[in-house]
Design a protein around this motif. Structure first.
Motif: not given
Length: 268
Positions: A57-79
């Motif tokens: 399933r695709e997200l129906e509500i857009a997630r906010e992500i940290n747009t700072d170019e020096n920040v790495v975000i989680s690629p997934t919902d996970s443990l």
């Protein structure tokens, strides 16, 4: 063919079957209730015409992500089942269970092994109840994709503690990425049940088939932006990220649940 692949192929046939709507609704609602899925960001379970479509399933509500170019975000919902420093050529699938990064990445990445030795790694485990799509953790140029056929052992905590070299044995897809001259890898590890991985930018990749040979796809100037959807697992699995030595500072997230878009590392 290994028994894990055979089981996954049969379950995959069931999961992609579109049953009559009233039966499919029962299957979907049962799956949501049994696993405790939070569907607040998604369509109603009855909308999905197969179990596979519910899994992916695709997200129906857009997630906010940290747009700072020096920040790495989680690629997934996970443990986060393990993270830390690669010790020479060794990383952990879980505490006490080591594997060779060189074997994980295959010899098609041999020219870059010295860069990732003593680098950093993080393991993201997606359970069957998680959102199954995976995204770009930062801006990067994709250099190479490697598809490695293999087994499809489960990748849950029980098997991570039990099966030696599980990540190396299982089928996987490796992305070789570059960010501002620094190398990192995203390794997508297949798992039991369905066992298929889809990459939106590369339709030639077909996983959990009878294929035996490793395949390499190379790219020129394929730019990916942070947060872009790369594809999806057809059932839960694991993403392993490995960064070049001294290129990132990872967050202390061991045994914590993370969401796609959440900060997991800082680029040095």
């Amino acid at each position: 063919m290994h028994i894990t692949n055979l089981i996954s192929q049969y379950f995959g046939k069931f999961a992609k079957t579109q049953f009559p709507s009233f039966i499919q609704t029962i299957i979907n609602n049962g799956y949501v209730k049994f696993l405790g899925l939070n569907m607040s960001e998604f369509k109603n379970p009855k909308h999905y015409k197969s179990l596979n479509l519910l899994f992916t399933r695709e997200l129906e509500i857009a997630r906010e992500i940290n747009t700072d170019e020096n920040v790495v975000i989680s690629p997934t919902d996970s443990l986060i089942t393990e993270c830390g420093a690669v010790k020479d050529d060794t990383a952990l699938q879980i505490k006490g269970m080591e594997y060779s990064v060189e074997e994980l990445l295959t010899y098609d990445c041999s020219s870059n092994f010295d860069k990732v030795k003593n680098g950093s790694f993080m393991n993201f485990y997606l359970s069957p109840k998680d959102y199954h799509r995976y995204h770009a953790a930062s801006d990067f140029t994709l250099k190479k994709l490697i598809h490695v056929p293999g087994k499809l052992y489960p990748v849950n905590l029980k098997y991570l503690n039990k099966e030696l070299d599980l990540f190396v044995q299982n089928e996987r897809v490796i992305l070789e990425c570059e960010n501002n001259g620094k190398l990192f890898y995203m390794v997508f590890v297949g798992a039991l049940n369905v066992g298929q991985m889809v990459f939106d930018f590369e339709p030639r990749v077909e996983t959990n088939t009878n294929a035996q040979e490793l395949k390499v796809y190379e790219y020129e100037n394929l730019e990916i932006s942070k947060g872009d959807c790369l594809g999806y697992f057809k059932m839960g699995s694991t993403v392993v990220m490995i960064w070049e030595n001294d290129s990132v500072q990872i967050e202390e997230l061991l045994n914590q649940n993370v969401k796609f878009g959440q900060k997991v590392a800082t680029i040095n």
